[in-house]
Design an enzyme around this catalytic site. Structure first.
Site, PDB file in Angstrom:
ATOM      1  CG  HIS A  26     -46.273  76.936  17.405  1.00 42.33           C
ATOM      2  ND1 HIS A  26     -47.554  76.623  17.012  1.00 42.33           N
ATOM      3  CD2 HIS A  26     -45.462  76.460  16.422  1.00 42.33           C
ATOM      4  CE1 HIS A  26     -47.517  75.977  15.860  1.00 42.33           C
ATOM      5  NE2 HIS A  26     -46.247  75.864  15.487  1.00 42.33           N
ATOM      6  CG  HIS A  80     -41.171  70.198   8.851  1.00 36.79           C
ATOM      7  ND1 HIS A  80     -41.900  70.652   7.764  1.00 36.79           N
ATOM      8  CD2 HIS A  80     -41.660  70.888   9.926  1.00 36.79           C
ATOM      9  CE1 HIS A  80     -42.765  71.565   8.163  1.00 36.79           C
ATOM     10  NE2 HIS A  80     -42.633  71.728   9.475  1.00 36.79           N
TER      11      HIS A  80
END
Length: 751
Positions: free
Chosen positions: A92, A282
């Protein structure tokens, strides 16, 4: 009578109605003075590269590795490992980058400051940074927050069994929020109503949960009608990429695939890189949506003083661990969430999926009739059914993504390599050329997206050579304006945001730059042909392998033109020149990627590619900020380039002088002349005509960019300095200094 006791005191410094309250469209000159030495506690003499080189890099990595499994009671680690949290933090931090203007990214450590520290998509990352503080405190200024956050993500991957591609340090912290980055115009978190023609109205909660009252029950949007405003890359205010529930909370995997492709593409990722990042990322960790969003308190910037910069305090259960609420989604993708493997793709393709709701009410998917094979983050005796996000299903149901995903499923080694490379690109995309990378883990392989330039492999020209080359250039018949304009076109592609572009590499002679409208391809080709002839003649006459690159010669030619123009104005100056630039090849140039550097506007050349809903003077500020110019530097460059007759196209707007190609202060003197009256030539008010106030005789034409220097009070004050009787010498000196700065913005090899 005591004023202290009788009169209320309610106006601290900076309070009250501001100039921007009165005049919201005021020119943002403040963008040209951000991140000054006054906000930096380290002082102007601090050299971060030098400090980083003294860092015990191995010791930092060892401390980071130990932290990964050192779970703290105040914020416990999922599955006993902080790795997934630090991967998300690093992702992020870097993932705000967008290729359109090069802004965003990890390079300045901006995740520490508003608004990023309080974005809904960054919920709980305040805890990740606090977990890192003891390590940052230990090593001090030898490693920046910007570097440490990214390195923590790399170490997290390595401690969970993944082999990374490498790491380059060199991200220098800033000490205040970036003011130049537009994250969109929406006024509510998760709003998308202004970046799209039709989008979500937004909401204020710090979790990504669909709200039917706001979002409606919108049908799928899978065509190109969903057009995202440039240069934005995130689909909603406060998100890094896309809404994991689907567009505006609509759980449609195909519609989500459209958003993913657009968003990741604007962050410089192709389909394979996109799939690799999602499938690789993920493989680890989980999302958090243990309870309803109304249990969550304000974000860090809105939290109470005693919270000490931590936000999103939760009243749900313990507010942490198994009770954590972050995104509002409660998904664990992999059977081994703290160990690298292919379980994510195996689960994605190994089950059929049905829509369900998280405990927070978010749309997510659960495997039909599946066994409970997924570990619980805090109860080792408990197992869960596999779950996925809407955006995960996009990798299966979008035809292009599915093809790549199935290949990665069948060839895990290809996924590992693709993820390693895509992750490296993600965390280094805004760092510019490899010359800026620091540390022992910089990979040797040269990558196309790094805009590679050959290393210097020959002796460089000396002062005598430079003098002789200048004579050749000035005797070539090329006018001063074309020499200067070509050098400016080459160097001014630089962007301080992602450190790309600049004169080094001479990519102005290659596709796509040679064909850009701003560069006037026909004129450019003629200038380059003459300069290439001078280069070939010089290089052919040398012994010992001495050469001058075209990149150097273009810059030298611009400087020679300026010196001649200054001499015509009665000033002898030497424009600084440092050889050492090299020429890149077409094979070393990613045409699509370099295409993002094309200027839609360059006020320094009075160029607008088209008509825009942004004022030309605002586009000038944008360009000047990308060139890292101050307001005085921008002002003196405009005045100098105008009198040197530098402009794109045939219209000599802004050339306020009767002696073009003479480096005089005429632009400023004539602009501030009260004997001239200005009137717009059309309702568009983009070009103006200046006439003699007494006779009505036409004197000049100018654009909005030209006239703003007389209209804006701050710019007019700067112009007055150079228009004064004692301003000519200062003007020449300041112009040469600002010019040299632009020519050398990309010279990280000599910085």
């Amino acid at each position: 009578m005591s004023n202290e006791t009788k009169c209320p005191f309610s106006h601290a410094a900076g309070g009250g109605t501001t100039n921007r309250d009165w005049w919201p469209n005021q020119l943002r000159l403040d963008l040209l003075s951000q991140h000054s030495s006054k906000s930096n506690p380290l002082g102007g003499d601090f050299n971060y590269a030098k400090a980083f080189k003294s860092l015990d890099f191995a010791a930092v990595k060892k401390d980071l590795a130990a932290l990964m499994t050192d779970s703290q009671d105040w914020w416990p680690a999922d599955f006993g490992h902080y790795g997934p949290l630090f991967i998300r933090m690093a992702w992020h931090s870097a993932g705000t980058y967008r290729i359109g203007d090069g802004r965003g990214g990890a390079g300045r450590g901006q995740q520490r400051f508003a608004p990023l520290n309080s974005w809904p998509d960054n919920a709980s990352l305040d805890k990740a940074r606090r977990l890192l503080w003891p390590i940052k405190q230990k090593y001090g200024q030898k490693i920046s927050w910007a570097d440490l956050m990214i390195l923590a993500g790399n170490v997290a991957l390595e401690t969970m069994g993944f082999k990374t591609f490498g790491f380059g340090g060199g991200r220098e912290d800033t000490w205040e929020p970036d003011a130049d980055v537009s994250w969109g115009k929406e006024k509510t978190w998760l709003g998308g109503d202004l970046r799209y023609g039709k989008g979500a109205a937004g909401k204020d909660e710090g979790v990504v949960v669909a709200d039917e009252a706001l979002h409606g029950t919108e049908t799928s949007r899978t065509d190109s009608g969903r057009n995202l405003e440039n240069p934005l890359a995130a689909v909603q205010m406060g998100l890094i990429y896309v809404n994991p529930e689907g567009p505006d909370g609509n759980p449609d995997p195909l519609a989500a695939a459209h958003d993913i492709r657009e968003s990741f593409g604007r962050m410089a990722m192709d389909d394979e890189e996109t799939v690799a990042l999602i499938a690789g990322g993920h493989a680890f960790g989980k999302t958090h949506g243990a309870g309803p969003a109304d249990n969550i308190g304000p974000e860090p910037e809105g939290a109470d003083l005693e919270r000490q910069g931590l936000g999103w305090a939760s009243t749900f259960g313990t507010g942490k661990g198994a009770d954590t609420i972050t995104s509002g989604l409660e998904v664990t993708w992999s059977n081994t969430p703290t160990k690298w493997g292919n379980s994510y793709l195996e689960n994605l393709f190994g089950h059929e999926w049905e829509l369900t709701k998280s405990p927070a009410g978010a749309n997510q998917w659960v495997a039909k009739d599946a066994a409970e094979t997924i570990p619980h983050a805090y109860d080792p005796a408990k197992k869960l059914r596999p779950t996925m996000l809407t955006t995960d299903l996009s990798l299966r149901f979008d035809p292009a993504y599915e093809k790549i995903s199935r290949r990665f499923l069948e060839h895990p080694d290809q996924l590992a390599d693709a993820f390693a490379r895509a992750w490296f690109k993600l965390i280094h995309r805004d760092m510019g050329p490899r010359a800026r990378y620091l540390g022992p883990e910089v990979p040797a392989e040269e990558l196309l997206w790094q805009d590679p330039i050959p290393a210097v492999d020959h002796p460089l020209v000396n002062e005598q050579d430079v003098a002789a080359l200048k004579q050749k250039i000035l005797a070539s018949g090329l006018p001063v304006s074309q020499l200067v304009q070509t050098a400016w076109a080459s160097a001014s592609t630089f962007r301080g945001s992602d450190k790309r572009g600049g004169a080094n590499g001479a990519r102005i002679r290659l596709a796509p730059q040679k064909d850009w409208a701003a560069n006037e391809p026909e004129q450019l080709a003629k200038v380059l042909k003459v300069l290439e002839g001078i280069q070939a003649e010089f290089n052919g006459a040398q012994s010992g392998g001495k050469k001058i690159s075209l990149a150097d010669l273009i810059v030298l030619a611009g400087g020679a033109g300026i010196e001649q123009a200054a001499q015509k104005a009665g000033h002898r100056v030497t424009v600084p020149f440092t050889p050492g630039r090299m020429d890149a090849s077409q094979e070393q140039t990613d045409v699509q990627s370099v295409g993002a550097l094309e200027p839609i506007a360059d006020g320094f050349r009075n160029f607008l590619k088209g008509k825009y809903n942004i004022r030309a003077e605002d586009l000038l500020i944008d360009k000047a900020q990308l060139l890292t110019l101050t307001a005085p530097e921008m002002t003196v460059l405009i005045g100098g380039l105008r009198v040197l007759n530098v402009h794109t196209g045939q219209d000599a707007h802004g050339v306020f002088t009767d002696r073009p190609e003479t480096l005089s202060n005429d632009f400023f003197r004539n602009l501030l002349d009260m004997r001239t009256e200005w009137k717009p030539l059309s309702e568009a008010r983009d070009v103006f005509e200046g006439r003699d106030a007494k006779t009505g005789a036409k004197k000049w034409t100018g654009t909005r960019v030209d006239l703003v220097f007389g209209s804006n009070s701050q710019l007019r004050a700067l112009c007055e300095v150079y228009a004064s009787e004692d301003g000519q010498e200062k003007f020449v000196r300041d112009f040469v200094a600002a010019w040299a700065k632009v020519m050398n913005l990309d010279r990280f090899d000599v910085a």
